[in-house]
Structures are given as C-alpha cells and as structure tokens.
Design a protein around this motif. Structure first.
Motif, PDB file in Angstrom:
ATOM      1  N   GLY A   1      45.314  36.514  35.053  1.00 35.95           N
ATOM      2  CA  GLY A   1      44.817  35.149  34.885  1.00 35.95           C
ATOM      3  C   GLY A   1      43.603  34.819  35.728  1.00 35.95           C
ATOM      4  O   GLY A   1      43.000  33.749  35.555  1.00 35.95           O
ATOM      5  N   LYS A   2      43.207  35.718  36.631  1.00 38.78           N
ATOM      6  CA  LYS A   2      42.090  35.432  37.523  1.00 38.78           C
ATOM      7  C   LYS A   2      40.730  35.826  36.941  1.00 38.78           C
ATOM      8  O   LYS A   2      39.692  35.379  37.434  1.00 38.78           O
ATOM      9  N   ILE A   3      40.727  36.698  35.951  1.00 35.43           N
ATOM     10  CA  ILE A   3      39.453  37.234  35.473  1.00 35.43           C
ATOM     11  C   ILE A   3      39.209  36.852  34.025  1.00 35.43           C
ATOM     12  O   ILE A   3      40.140  36.486  33.285  1.00 35.43           O
ATOM     13  N   LYS A   4      37.960  36.970  33.624  1.00 33.06           N
ATOM     14  CA  LYS A   4      37.598  36.740  32.228  1.00 33.06           C
ATOM     15  C   LYS A   4      36.340  37.539  31.911  1.00 33.06           C
ATOM     16  O   LYS A   4      35.646  38.049  32.812  1.00 33.06           O
ATOM     17  N   ILE A   5      36.055  37.654  30.627  1.00 37.10           N
ATOM     18  CA  ILE A   5      34.882  38.413  30.182  1.00 37.10           C
ATOM     19  C   ILE A   5      33.611  37.763  30.743  1.00 37.10           C
ATOM     20  O   ILE A   5      33.459  36.544  30.712  1.00 37.10           O
ATOM     21  N   GLY A   6      32.726  38.603  31.266  1.00 34.26           N
ATOM     22  CA  GLY A   6      31.495  38.129  31.848  1.00 34.26           C
ATOM     23  C   GLY A   6      31.517  38.069  33.361  1.00 34.26           C
ATOM     24  O   GLY A   6      30.456  37.921  33.991  1.00 34.26           O
TER      25      GLY A   6
ATOM     26  N   GLU B   1      29.765  44.366  34.891  1.00 35.30           N
ATOM     27  CA  GLU B   1      30.226  43.118  34.291  1.00 35.30           C
ATOM     28  C   GLU B   1      31.422  43.402  33.388  1.00 35.30           C
ATOM     29  O   GLU B   1      31.445  44.409  32.667  1.00 35.30           O
ATOM     30  N   VAL B   2      32.403  42.521  33.446  1.00 34.65           N
ATOM     31  CA  VAL B   2      33.589  42.671  32.587  1.00 34.65           C
ATOM     32  C   VAL B   2      33.171  42.487  31.142  1.00 34.65           C
ATOM     33  O   VAL B   2      32.617  41.446  30.764  1.00 34.65           O
TER      34      VAL B   2
ATOM     35  N   ASP C   1      36.130  52.688  42.650  1.00 36.80           N
ATOM     36  CA  ASP C   1      36.816  51.470  43.092  1.00 36.80           C
ATOM     37  C   ASP C   1      36.026  50.278  42.593  1.00 36.80           C
ATOM     38  O   ASP C   1      34.794  50.250  42.660  1.00 36.80           O
ATOM     39  N   VAL C   2      36.742  49.283  42.111  1.00 37.84           N
ATOM     40  CA  VAL C   2      36.112  48.137  41.482  1.00 37.84           C
ATOM     41  C   VAL C   2      36.592  46.846  42.149  1.00 37.84           C
ATOM     42  O   VAL C   2      37.769  46.693  42.482  1.00 37.84           O
ATOM     43  N   LYS C   3      35.664  45.920  42.348  1.00 32.92           N
ATOM     44  CA  LYS C   3      35.971  44.555  42.762  1.00 32.92           C
ATOM     45  C   LYS C   3      35.411  43.608  41.709  1.00 32.92           C
ATOM     46  O   LYS C   3      34.205  43.583  41.470  1.00 32.92           O
ATOM     47  N   ILE C   4      36.298  42.865  41.061  1.00 30.76           N
ATOM     48  CA  ILE C   4      35.873  41.861  40.081  1.00 30.76           C
ATOM     49  C   ILE C   4      35.888  40.508  40.766  1.00 30.76           C
ATOM     50  O   ILE C   4      36.886  40.094  41.364  1.00 30.76           O
ATOM     51  N   ILE C   5      34.749  39.806  40.713  1.00 31.20           N
ATOM     52  CA  ILE C   5      34.627  38.517  41.384  1.00 31.20           C
ATOM     53  C   ILE C   5      34.799  37.409  40.337  1.00 31.20           C
ATOM     54  O   ILE C   5      33.894  37.150  39.531  1.00 31.20           O
ATOM     55  N   PRO C   6      35.958  36.763  40.321  1.00 35.03           N
ATOM     56  CA  PRO C   6      36.197  35.741  39.297  1.00 35.03           C
ATOM     57  C   PRO C   6      35.348  34.506  39.519  1.00 35.03           C
ATOM     58  O   PRO C   6      34.949  34.169  40.634  1.00 35.03           O
ATOM     59  N   GLY C   7      35.055  33.810  38.437  1.00 31.62           N
ATOM     60  CA  GLY C   7      34.425  32.500  38.510  1.00 31.62           C
ATOM     61  C   GLY C   7      32.958  32.509  38.819  1.00 31.62           C
ATOM     62  O   GLY C   7      32.376  31.464  39.118  1.00 31.62           O
ATOM     63  N   LYS C   8      32.291  33.682  38.768  1.00 37.25           N
ATOM     64  CA  LYS C   8      30.855  33.729  39.092  1.00 37.25           C
ATOM     65  C   LYS C   8      30.033  34.179  37.873  1.00 37.25           C
ATOM     66  O   LYS C   8      28.998  34.769  38.003  1.00 37.25           O
TER      67      LYS C   8
END
Length: 342
Positions: free
Chosen positions: A264-269, A287-288, A333-340
C-alpha cells in the motif's frame, strides 16, 4: 567585607547555573532530531523485458553443418543463426518433385482426350480386323463346299470356323477400343490420377517445409548472450537443447520483490534508487513501471538473513535510467521512495 563576600558568592552561583543551563540546551541546538527516512526496501534481479529474449532451438534432429554467429554478436530478426546438414532432405525433395512431374504428365495426357493420331490408329485396327473377318468368312464358305464334295476333312472345316470366330472377336475388341478412345477416359481414371497428383504435391511441399526448418533464423533482434552448441554437434528436438540465447539488452528492467505489507505504500511512477555490489559507490535512478496484480512466494533468496522467507511478496518492475551498467541476472538492492512521483 561581609557584603562583598555575599555578592561574590551570588555571582559565582549565577555563573554556575548559567553554565549548567547552557550545557543542557547545547545538544538540542547542535543535534536536531533525526528525520525518519521513508522508503520501501527490496532486493531484485536485472531481467530482460518480456518478449525481448529468446532461446533458439531446432524443430529438427540433425548435425549442425554451419554456425554463423558467436557470443556477443549483434543479430537482426530473420538473420541466419545456423544450418543443419540437409543433403538427405534435398535428395528426398528431388525425388518427390520428380514423382509430381510424372503424375501431372499422366493426368494431362489422359485429361486432354484422344488425339487425332490415336483415333486414326484405332480406325485402322478396326478396318484391318474387318478385312480379316471377310477373308476368314470367304475361306470358311469355300471349305464348306469342299467338305460337302468330299475334298476337305472335317478337321479342316472346323479349323476354318475357328479362324472365322477369332477374327470376329478381334473386330469386336477393336471397335470397343475405338469407342473408348473417342469417348475419352473414365471419370474414375481421371479421379485416380488427380489423387496421385495431390499426393505427390503434398509430399513435395512437406519436404520443402522440412528443408526450410533446417535453416535456423533469429526470431528477434538483439545480442547473442550465450552459445550452447557448435558446428559439427548433434541437436535433438526431444532433448530441447537450444543453440543460442538472444536478448535485446536495451530492453531490461529490475524485477524486485517487496513484502506484501509494503504494497500500500508504493504506486506506479514512484522513483527508486538502485545499488549493486558491482558499483559500490554509485546510486542509480529508476522508476516503478509495473506492480503485479497477485501476491506470491519469493522467487529468490534475499541476501539479508533477517528477512522472513515465509512472508508473501509482490513483484514490482522497475525501469532503469542507466542501462549500460547492468546485465541480466545481476542482483541489486532497491529503495522505492513513495509519494515523490508528482
């Protein structure tokens, strides 16, 4: 004197208290509260996008007579990769084509009807047979008179009657043959010849298709990333052994697995930061691009031993901005930054 002493003690007390207050507040000024970094961590592998990688095998069994590519070669769709020994197939194709030509010639000859020469020849045979009948009849009549007058035996008369009957039978046979020639071939005869042509044509077409399969071509454009066999080796379709693997290395992404609790924390883009042991001092951007619609088990064992292997994961595809540094199969290793992503 007493007042001076009291004043001095008061000043010392104030200095001590001020110093203590300064020491207590100083850490608050020099060490502000640490900000909590917000990201979703995951491990992943570099993969070729769907439809841009292929392992090329053979639909035939045989020996590789020629190999036209090596590892690292760039190929285009339709380029010749390898060729199997086709000498036996070519011989069978020549045999099938010869049989087709014979069948077509027979059909054309029969279907074209009787030629003028054939009809003339049939008429000549009938006329010759009629002449033989007339001669045999005259001879029989003469021997009947001779037998009646006693100048011929019964055996001679019987022989002349036999010759007359045989001549009559030949006339009938010649007339029937002439009728058949004039009427043309029977429908059954033509059908049988047409069936023979169809069968011969199908056989020739079969060997052409098989011969085409002996030339193995690239189904996609890309680079030969692996070569499994070499010239002179035997390939078997039952063993399902490929000749080469081809991939378009410009069409790669990272397949990362995130815990279902982070879904629920991530989305496309959403932007992503990518690190690899191959480049310890570099952080790559991504980018996701796609988030799976289902939850499943882990596809690979994470490097972090603290990870719960039983927890379900969701696969996330991440596009890489700088593709040149990555090869299929590399772990990252991946870090996805939500909301940016706005």
């Amino acid at each position: 004197m007493k007042n001076k002493t009291i004043a001095l003690l008061l000043i010392i007390t104030i200095v001590i208290v001020a110093s203590m207050l300064f020491l207590v507040k100083k850490p608050e000024k020099e060490t502000p509260p640490a900000s909590i970094e917000n990201y979703v961590a995951a491990e992943g592998k570099v993969q070729v996008m769907d439809g841009y990688q292929a392992e090329i095998g053979s639909q035939l069994d045989g020996r590789i007579s020629e190999f036209y590519v090596g590892e690292g070669d760039e190929v285009k769709k339709g380029d010749l990769i390898a060729k199997l020994d086709d000498r036996e197939l070519r011989a069978k194709l020549r045999e099938a084509e010869a049989e087709l030509n014979v069948s077509k010639s027979k059909l054309n000859e029969i279907a074209s009807g009787a030629r003028e020469e054939e009809i003339k020849r049939a008429n000549a045979v009938v006329e010759s047979a009629l002449a033989d009948v007339d001669f045999a009849r005259e001879s029989l009549e003469r021997y009947k008179l001779l037998y009646k007058e006693g100048f011929a035996t019964k055996e001679q008369l019987d022989e002349k009657e036999k010759v007359f009957k045989v001549a009559g039978a030949k006339v009938k046979e010649a007339q029937e043959e002439k009728t058949l020639i004039e009427k043309g071939p029977k429908k059954e005869t033509i059908k049988n010849l047409e069936d023979a042509v169809r069968k011969a044509r199908a056989t020739a077409e079969y060997y052409r298709e098989i011969l085409d399969k002996s030339s193995i071509t690239a189904p996609i454009s890309g680079k030969v990333i692996r070569k499994y066999l070499h010239k002179g080796e035997i390939i078997s379709k039952e063993m399902n052994t490929p000749l080469v693997a081809i991939a378009d290395l410009q069409k790669i992404w990272i397949n990362a697995e995130i815990d279902e609790t982070d879904f629920g924390k991530i989305k496309i883009g959403d932007p992503a930061e990518i690190k690899s042991d191959a480049y310890p001092d570099k952080v790559f951007k991504g980018e996701v691009h796609r988030i799976s619609d289902y939850v499943g088990t882990r596809g690979f064992i994470p490097n972090n031993p603290a990870k719960n292997l039983d927890i379900k994961v969701i696969q996330v595809k991440i596009l890489i901005n700088d593709k040149e540094h990555f090869k299929p199969g590399m772990t990252v290793d991946v870090k996805i930054i939500p909301g940016k992503n706005k």
